[in-house]
Design an enzyme around this catalytic site. Structure first.
Site, PDB file in Angstrom:
ATOM      1  N   SER A  65       0.896  -0.591   0.280  1.00 54.26           N
ATOM      2  CA  SER A  65      -0.449   0.087   0.338  1.00 54.26           C
ATOM      3  C   SER A  65       0.738   1.161  -0.211  1.00 54.26           C
ATOM      4  O   SER A  65       2.129   1.002  -0.075  1.00 54.26           O
ATOM      5  CB  SER A  65      -0.909  -0.283   1.402  1.00 54.26           C
ATOM      6  OG  SER A  65      -1.870   1.121   1.246  1.00 54.26           O
ATOM      7  N   LYS A 105       1.898  -3.366   5.761  1.00 55.28           N
ATOM      8  CA  LYS A 105       1.898  -3.041   4.055  1.00 55.28           C
ATOM      9  C   LYS A 105       3.620  -2.785   3.981  1.00 55.28           C
ATOM     10  O   LYS A 105       3.991  -3.125   3.205  1.00 55.28           O
ATOM     11  CB  LYS A 105       1.383  -2.074   3.413  1.00 55.28           C
ATOM     12  CG  LYS A 105      -0.200  -2.354   4.205  1.00 55.28           C
ATOM     13  CD  LYS A 105      -0.448  -3.753   3.006  1.00 55.28           C
ATOM     14  CE  LYS A 105      -1.683  -4.669   3.088  1.00 55.28           C
ATOM     15  NZ  LYS A 105      -2.122  -5.706   2.164  1.00 55.28           N
ATOM     16  N   TYR A 136      -2.178  -1.385   9.893  1.00 55.50           N
ATOM     17  CA  TYR A 136      -2.062  -1.076   8.596  1.00 55.50           C
ATOM     18  C   TYR A 136      -1.156  -0.892   8.299  1.00 55.50           C
ATOM     19  O   TYR A 136      -0.059  -1.562   7.378  1.00 55.50           O
ATOM     20  CB  TYR A 136      -3.377  -0.143   7.462  1.00 55.50           C
ATOM     21  CG  TYR A 136      -3.434  -0.418   5.942  1.00 55.50           C
ATOM     22  CD1 TYR A 136      -4.297  -1.710   6.129  1.00 55.50           C
ATOM     23  CD2 TYR A 136      -3.244  -0.099   5.401  1.00 55.50           C
ATOM     24  CE1 TYR A 136      -4.550  -2.485   4.424  1.00 55.50           C
ATOM     25  CE2 TYR A 136      -3.573  -0.187   4.431  1.00 55.50           C
ATOM     26  CZ  TYR A 136      -4.429  -1.556   3.783  1.00 55.50           C
ATOM     27  OH  TYR A 136      -4.137  -1.317   2.737  1.00 55.50           O
TER      28      TYR A 136
END
Length: 257
Positions: free
Chosen positions: A141, A158, A154
């Site tokens: 991401s 990532k 998150y």
């Protein structure tokens, strides 16, 4: 037909980016193994591909479970004889500043987003090494490269995927296996739409706020990421190894005045 005669495995392909990629890969000639933790969603994707004249099977399973992943790979090989492309797409999101995140939530994010790349790759790589060819696409991401409020778990997961991608490439380049990462920005998937509806009183205002983060002033679509995945899966990207590919509408390297 950029994927003609290629066998592709796509995790998390029951919806969103994974589903769009599965449909596009099939249209480009691939035999597609649809994997999702939801049997119903996975079967829907596979059925849609077959209805369009493509080749697809649904092999459901949990990318965090070694036995489930080993079965996914074994069944794929039994069905098609080889695996040419692995798209590690399955993942989940997490919201919260670091001090707000419960340890169990942190572990779940890491388990799905990082272990969910490690396990499919672990079991697919020996087959690709034997055939001395293959392409692995890992879903990272743009938050692996930028700071974004309340996305600690998150972003960490990532970032790990991006680092893992580069390390894997060094280990498997000699087997003619390419390993690259996709770094999307905010993509308007069903998951994101549901998150906006449940997290904000004014859904339209939330979308407009997200659009302002992008130089494009638009949110991405699953099809945008699927097109990039197709490029990495195909021989068009044969000279790309260990590379991050940004599909983020300008979030990472630009900022509106």
């Amino acid at each position: 037909m950029r994927l003609k005669n290629k066998v592709t495995v796509i995790t998390g392909s029951g919806s969103g980016i994974g589903k769009s990629s599965a449909l596009l890969f099939a249209k480009e000639g691939a035999s597609v193994v649809v994997n999702d933790i939801s049997i119903e969603k996975g079967e829907e994707t596979a059925s849609e591909i077959r209805a369009g004249g493509g080749v697809a099977v649904c092999i459901p399973g949990d990318v965090t479970n070694p036995d489930s992943v080993e079965k996914l790979v074994a069944d794929s090989i039994a069905q098609f004889g080889r695996i040419d492309v692995l798209f590690n797409n399955a993942g989940i999101s997490g919201v919260g500043a670091l001090h707000e995140i419960h340890p169990s939530d942190w572990d779940r994010i890491m388990n799905v987003n990082v272990r969910g790349v490690y396990l499919p790759s672990k079991y697919v790589l020996p087959h690709m090494m034997k055939q001395r060819s293959g392409s692995i696409i890992n879903m990272s991401s743009c938050v692996a490269e930028i700071g974004l409020a309340r996305r600690a778990s998150y972003a960490a997961s990532k970032g790990a995927v991006l680092a893992l991608t580069k390390s894997m490439q060094v280990d498997y380049a000699s087997f003619n296996i390419r390993i690259n990462a996709l770094l999307p920005g905010t993509i308007l998937t069903p998951f994101v739409e549901n998150y906006l509806k449940t997290s904000y009183a004014d859904n339209e205002a939330a979308i407009e706020s997200l659009k302002k983060r992008q130089l494009s002033e638009q949110l991405g679509l699953p099809e945008d990421v699927a097109a990039a995945a197709l490029f990495l899966a195909s021989d068009d990207s044969k000279f790309m190894m260990g590379s991050p590919v940004y599909i983020d509408g300008g979030v990472t390297f630009g900022k509106n005045a």
